[in-house]
Design an enzyme around this catalytic site. Structure first.
Site, PDB file in Angstrom:
ATOM      1  N   ARG A  11       0.821  -1.211   0.000  1.00  0.00           N
ATOM      2  CA  ARG A  11       0.000   0.000   0.000  1.00  0.00           C
ATOM      3  C   ARG A  11       0.858   1.266   0.000  1.00  0.00           C
ATOM      4  NH1 ARG A  11      -5.451  -0.409   1.988  1.00  0.00           N
ATOM      5  NH2 ARG A  11      -6.197  -2.404   1.235  1.00  0.00           N
ATOM      6  N   ARG A  45      -3.414   6.560   1.405  1.00  0.00           N
ATOM      7  CA  ARG A  45      -3.903   7.786   2.042  1.00  0.00           C
ATOM      8  C   ARG A  45      -2.904   8.472   2.978  1.00  0.00           C
ATOM      9  NH1 ARG A  45      -9.559   5.195   3.627  1.00  0.00           N
ATOM     10  NH2 ARG A  45      -8.015   3.600   4.018  1.00  0.00           N
ATOM     11  N   ARG A  52      -7.558  12.064  -4.368  1.00  0.00           N
ATOM     12  CA  ARG A  52      -8.799  11.418  -3.956  1.00  0.00           C
ATOM     13  C   ARG A  52      -9.887  12.429  -3.613  1.00  0.00           C
ATOM     14  NH1 ARG A  52     -11.710   8.932  -2.981  1.00  0.00           N
ATOM     15  NH2 ARG A  52     -11.730   7.405  -1.324  1.00  0.00           N
ATOM     16  N   ASP A  90      -6.845  -2.602  -7.029  1.00  0.00           N
ATOM     17  CA  ASP A  90      -7.323  -3.245  -5.808  1.00  0.00           C
ATOM     18  C   ASP A  90      -7.658  -4.695  -6.104  1.00  0.00           C
ATOM     19  OD1 ASP A  90      -8.100  -2.580  -2.945  1.00  0.00           O
ATOM     20  OD2 ASP A  90      -9.827  -3.711  -3.645  1.00  0.00           O
ATOM     21  N   TYR A 131     -14.709 -12.017   0.551  1.00  0.00           N
ATOM     22  CA  TYR A 131     -15.443 -10.753   0.340  1.00  0.00           C
ATOM     23  C   TYR A 131     -16.715 -10.995  -0.452  1.00  0.00           C
ATOM     24  CZ  TYR A 131     -12.175  -7.373   2.181  1.00  0.00           C
ATOM     25  OH  TYR A 131     -11.422  -6.629   3.022  1.00  0.00           O
TER      26      TYR A 131
HETATM   27  O1  CP3 Z   1       0.041  -1.961  -2.320  1.00  0.00           O
HETATM   28  C1  CP3 Z   1      -0.332  -1.052  -3.080  1.00  0.00           C
HETATM   29  O2  CP3 Z   1      -0.007   0.146  -2.918  1.00  0.00           O
HETATM   30  C2  CP3 Z   1      -1.102  -1.390  -4.312  1.00  0.00           C
HETATM   31  C3  CP3 Z   1      -2.497  -1.089  -4.273  1.00  0.00           C
HETATM   32  C4  CP3 Z   1      -3.406  -1.930  -3.404  1.00  0.00           C
HETATM   33  C5  CP3 Z   1      -4.586  -1.416  -2.815  1.00  0.00           C
HETATM   34  N1  CP3 Z   1      -5.230  -2.441  -2.213  1.00  0.00           N
HETATM   35  C6  CP3 Z   1      -5.029  -0.024  -2.889  1.00  0.00           C
HETATM   36  C7  CP3 Z   1      -6.147   0.413  -2.042  1.00  0.00           C
HETATM   37  C8  CP3 Z   1      -3.331  -3.275  -3.089  1.00  0.00           C
HETATM   38  C9  CP3 Z   1      -2.267  -4.295  -3.430  1.00  0.00           C
HETATM   39  C10 CP3 Z   1      -4.494  -3.593  -2.329  1.00  0.00           C
HETATM   40  C11 CP3 Z   1      -4.774  -4.944  -1.848  1.00  0.00           C
HETATM   41  C12 CP3 Z   1      -5.970  -5.183  -1.048  1.00  0.00           C
HETATM   42  N2  CP3 Z   1      -7.198  -4.574  -1.154  1.00  0.00           N
HETATM   43  C13 CP3 Z   1      -6.063  -6.196  -0.074  1.00  0.00           C
HETATM   44  C14 CP3 Z   1      -4.989  -7.164   0.285  1.00  0.00           C
HETATM   45  C15 CP3 Z   1      -3.894  -6.563   1.063  1.00  0.00           C
HETATM   46  C16 CP3 Z   1      -4.349  -5.979   2.364  1.00  0.00           C
HETATM   47  O3  CP3 Z   1      -4.124  -4.778   2.519  1.00  0.00           O
HETATM   48  O4  CP3 Z   1      -4.841  -6.718   3.176  1.00  0.00           O
HETATM   49  C17 CP3 Z   1      -7.361  -6.156   0.437  1.00  0.00           C
HETATM   50  C18 CP3 Z   1      -7.941  -7.038   1.511  1.00  0.00           C
HETATM   51  C19 CP3 Z   1      -8.061  -5.134  -0.263  1.00  0.00           C
HETATM   52  C20 CP3 Z   1      -9.495  -4.769  -0.119  1.00  0.00           C
HETATM   53  C21 CP3 Z   1      -9.665  -3.352   0.229  1.00  0.00           C
HETATM   54  N3  CP3 Z   1      -9.451  -2.295  -0.622  1.00  0.00           N
HETATM   55  C22 CP3 Z   1     -10.115  -2.821   1.467  1.00  0.00           C
HETATM   56  C23 CP3 Z   1     -10.469  -3.653   2.664  1.00  0.00           C
HETATM   57  C24 CP3 Z   1     -10.168  -1.445   1.320  1.00  0.00           C
HETATM   58  C25 CP3 Z   1     -10.716  -0.455   2.315  1.00  0.00           C
HETATM   59  C26 CP3 Z   1      -9.859  -0.300   3.495  1.00  0.00           C
HETATM   60  C27 CP3 Z   1      -8.743   0.645   3.212  1.00  0.00           C
HETATM   61  O5  CP3 Z   1      -7.598   0.285   3.458  1.00  0.00           O
HETATM   62  O6  CP3 Z   1      -9.027   1.770   2.796  1.00  0.00           O
HETATM   63  C28 CP3 Z   1      -9.699  -1.124   0.027  1.00  0.00           C
HETATM   64  C29 CP3 Z   1      -9.520   0.228  -0.556  1.00  0.00           C
HETATM   65  C30 CP3 Z   1      -8.140   0.561  -0.998  1.00  0.00           C
HETATM   66  N4  CP3 Z   1      -7.326  -0.238  -1.760  1.00  0.00           N
HETATM   67  C31 CP3 Z   1      -7.450   1.786  -0.781  1.00  0.00           C
HETATM   68  C32 CP3 Z   1      -6.227   1.701  -1.441  1.00  0.00           C
HETATM   69  C33 CP3 Z   1      -5.173   2.769  -1.562  1.00  0.00           C
HETATM   70  C34 CP3 Z   1      -7.988   2.970  -0.026  1.00  0.00           C
HETATM   71  C35 CP3 Z   1      -9.012   3.651  -0.864  1.00  0.00           C
HETATM   72  C36 CP3 Z   1      -9.152   5.094  -0.558  1.00  0.00           C
HETATM   73  O7  CP3 Z   1      -9.988   5.439   0.285  1.00  0.00           O
HETATM   74  O8  CP3 Z   1      -8.463   5.882  -1.213  1.00  0.00           O
END
Ligand code: CP3
Length: 650
Positions: A333, A337, A346, A382, A459
């Protein structure tokens, strides 16, 4: 090709090279082309799956006899015939006729009508010409609204997602009956050869007799890294379509359609093509030449990065367990944010828009890599986006994270999941990869990724994030057959998606099994292991794969045995112990992300602890044990990266 030939205006192909992907009627196609003085290359692109394998059709047969079908939409003649044959295996013709007469039968056009007529059945409704899904919806709207009706759709080849979506939007309970499915031929090397002929400019005219042909060809082209050159080459080839469905598909995937037959019959199609295509070719080539005089730079070069430079990067060397000058580091990640640039962006666009806009996704990916100085970039996307084309309604709600509108919990729900080709449904991802590869420092590898089937399925079944995985485990324990079918579908989609990313240009992939730690080892072995094994053994061997999970203390050996080049660790295991347990496997990890909320001194000492646990062994990539949190101060992340590089200098 002889340029003189182009100058002749004749009603024949005059020796031009004509490519066709016709399969069942390949021989007939070849002789038709020859009859019109063409030089044929006919390369079958499809293989029919026999109806013994059509479980859904058998299930449908039972439902229609039991009177559980309100509306049946018949899309093709061949499909209709197959379906009737399947039903006839278990039921008498009398029973069928009785059952079908109680069902509203909708035929898309004349072909299903004539098959029904042979049986002595008259369809209730027939969609008017040009017989696309739009006319079917229009006919239903006018004569038989489908709200709350159980609608079954006989499918052919690649499912028509727009049609299914259109029915669902009208409130129908839609079930798909894929009575026969087309697969790629067992041996795709002739297809690859034909694609190369097109790319090399040795083909003049391409004649398409159904839409699946071009989808299959693009799939092979993409897997072979030839998609871009194939697409470009079609700017100098006349593409002929047998009818509106093919033309529409071409348009949707961004390919030219230069000519559409007036009559959708193969013989007449070839005849009309012979009459019109030589002139069209002359016009198309001369306009291409005029245009290309003004274009100094070619659009995308294929794989426009320095393969060698990035192969020698510390990250890829560590994946191969080779010695490195310092321990490579990247952060899960890393574009998120906690970063001001990300928050500013965003504020303007939603998360989904950001993922789907390849320019913005590229910008976010590259900015994070450059600002942090990390040893790898990770594609901005994502793991749940793969669910959207399956038709379950994915939404990212403010503050509450991902939400699935139609969670999957029954065998029927699994049937209703849509298949898709990631090169079309996830085109924006492939486009982002190409753009990132051009914008990113050529020495820095780009990591593609996908969720592991268990994590994504959890999910899909829960509909959102979960504490105890109630619905997921209930399905898994109560109905293992449905569970395995769901996992199989998800595994298939993941393999296709990840391999498409490799073709588009990533240098490594990571499979995120973030929630797998909720399973016991024996349940992992029983319900997940076989799928993971198939997944990893089907991924392209061109790039290393990181297999990551959290809460996996009890699962590490099983994870390694299921596959992956590198095992990703969370902070709850001692990295040294994990390395001893895993033998020679390289590892990635594993600082607690919360350490980044402390001060620089603490960060430094905790980084040192992880490096000490590794004790100088080759095959360590530094990372956090899970994603960086939004509350993390940006400067602490930069400090972490510098600190890893400094303390591990050799
Ligand atoms: O690593 C990276 O920078 C690459 C991008 C990436 C994102 N999500 C961006 C994201 C990757 C590889 C993921 C993987 C992901 N997404 C996982 C597996 C890894 C982990 O973190 O456990 C899971 C379970 C998700 C599902 C997901 N996506 C959730 C639960 C959420 C909401 C919670 C959160 O962290 O905001 C997201 C949204 C998400 N995916 C954001 C980002 C940058 C945040 C969105 C935002 O509000 O801008």
């Amino acid at each position: 090709m002889n340029p003189l030939i182009l100058e002749k205006k004749q009603s024949d192909f005059s020796g031009l090279r004509i490519l066709s992907f016709e399969s069942r009627r390949a021989f007939e196609m070849e002789s038709l082309i020859r009859r019109h003085q063409g030089d044929p290359v006919v390369t079958p692109s499809m293989r029919e799956i026999p109806f013994e394998a059509n479980r859904e059709a058998l299930e449908f047969a039972r439902k229609v006899i039991d009177g559980k079908v309100d509306v049946l939409v018949l899309l093709t003649g061949v499909g209709t015939r197959f379906l009737v044959e399947v039903i006839e295996r278990s039921f008498s013709r009398d029973e069928i006729l009785k059952a079908l007469s109680k069902t509203t039968l909708v035929a898309r056009g004349p072909k299903p009508v004539s098959v029904l007529r042979e049986l002595g059945i008259v369809p209730t409704l027939v969609a008017p010409s040009p017989n696309t899904w739009r006319e079917v919806l229009m006919t239903l709207d006018q004569k038989h609204p489908v709200k709350d009706k159980k609608v079954f759709v006989q499918e052919y080849g690649i499912p028509n997602q727009d049609f299914i979506r259109g029915l669902k939007q009208r409130g129908a309970h839609v079930s798909r009956v894929p009575v026969y499915r087309w697969a790629l031929p067992e041996d795709v090397s002739p297809l690859r050869k034909a694609i190369l002929e097109v790319s090399d400019g040795r083909v003049d005219i391409l004649l398409l007799t159904n839409a699946t042909q071009i989808h299959h060809v693009l799939q092979v082209a993409s897997e072979e890294g030839l998609e871009i050159s194939f697409r470009e080459a079609l700017e100098r080839v006349v593409v002929g379509s047998i009818g509106p469905v093919v033309s529409e598909n071409l348009k949707e995937i961004g390919l030219p359609c230069d000519f559409e037959a007036e009559k959708s019959v193969m013989g007449l199609f070839v005849q009309e093509a012979a009459l019109k295509c030589p002139d069209l070719l002359l016009a198309k080539r001369s306009s291409y030449e005029k245009k290309s005089k003004h274009v100094l730079v070619q659009s995308y070069p294929v794989r426009p990065y320095d393969v060698q430079a990035s192969a020698e990067s510390p990250f890829l060397k560590a994946c191969r367990c080779e010695p490195v000058p310092y321990t490579p580091v990247w952060i899960m990640r890393q574009a998120g944010r906690y970063m001001k640039e990300y928050r500013d962006l965003r504020a303007r666009v939603s998360f989904l828009e950001l993922c789907k806009n390849s320019d913005l996704a590229c910008e976010v990916t590259v900015t994070a890599q450059e600002k942090l100085g990390v040893d790898a970039a990770i594609l901005f996307s994502d793991i749940l986006l793969i669910l959207e084309p399956m038709g379950v309604g994915l939404e990212y709600t403010k503050g509450e994270g991902p939400y699935i509108h139609r969670p999957v919990r029954t065998s029927e729900d699994v049937d209703n999941l849509l298949d898709s080709n990631p090169n079309e449904s996830m085109f924006f991802v492939m486009e982002a990869i190409r753009k990132i590869r051009t914008a990113l420092n050529s020495k820095v590898p780009l990591i593609g990724f996908a969720g592991a089937p268990f994590t994504v399925v959890s999910y899909l079944v829960e509909g959102k994030g979960s504490q105890n995985y109630l619905h997921t485990k209930a399905l898994m324990f109560r109905d293992p057959d449905t569970w395995n079918r769901l996992m199989e579908k998800m595994t298939d989609a993941t393999i296709r998606y990840v391999n498409a990313q490799v073709s588009a240009g990533v240098q490594a992939v990571q499979i995120f099994d973030s929630w797998i730690g909720c399973l016991s080892p024996s349940d992992y072995r029983e319900y997940v292991f076989p799928h993971m094994k198939r997944l990893f053994s089907s991924l392209s061997v061109e790039v290393p794969a990181v297999h990551f999970g959290t809460g996996t203390q009890a699962l590490l050996e099983l994870m390694r045995d299921s596959g992956g080049t590198v095992i990703g660790l969370d902070w709850r295991v001692d990295l040294g112990d994990a390395r001893s347990r895993l033998g020679n496997a390289p590892v990635q990890g594993n600082l607690d992300p919360l350490v980044l909320l402390s001060d620089l001194k603490t960060i430094r000492s905790k980084v040192k602890k992880v490096l000490d646990q590794n004790n100088g062994r080759p095959g360590h990539i530094f990372n956090l044990g899970h994603g960086v949190l939004p509350q993390t101060p940006f400067e602490n992340v930069v400090a972490l990266v510098d600190c890893v590089h400094e303390l591990s200098q050799r």
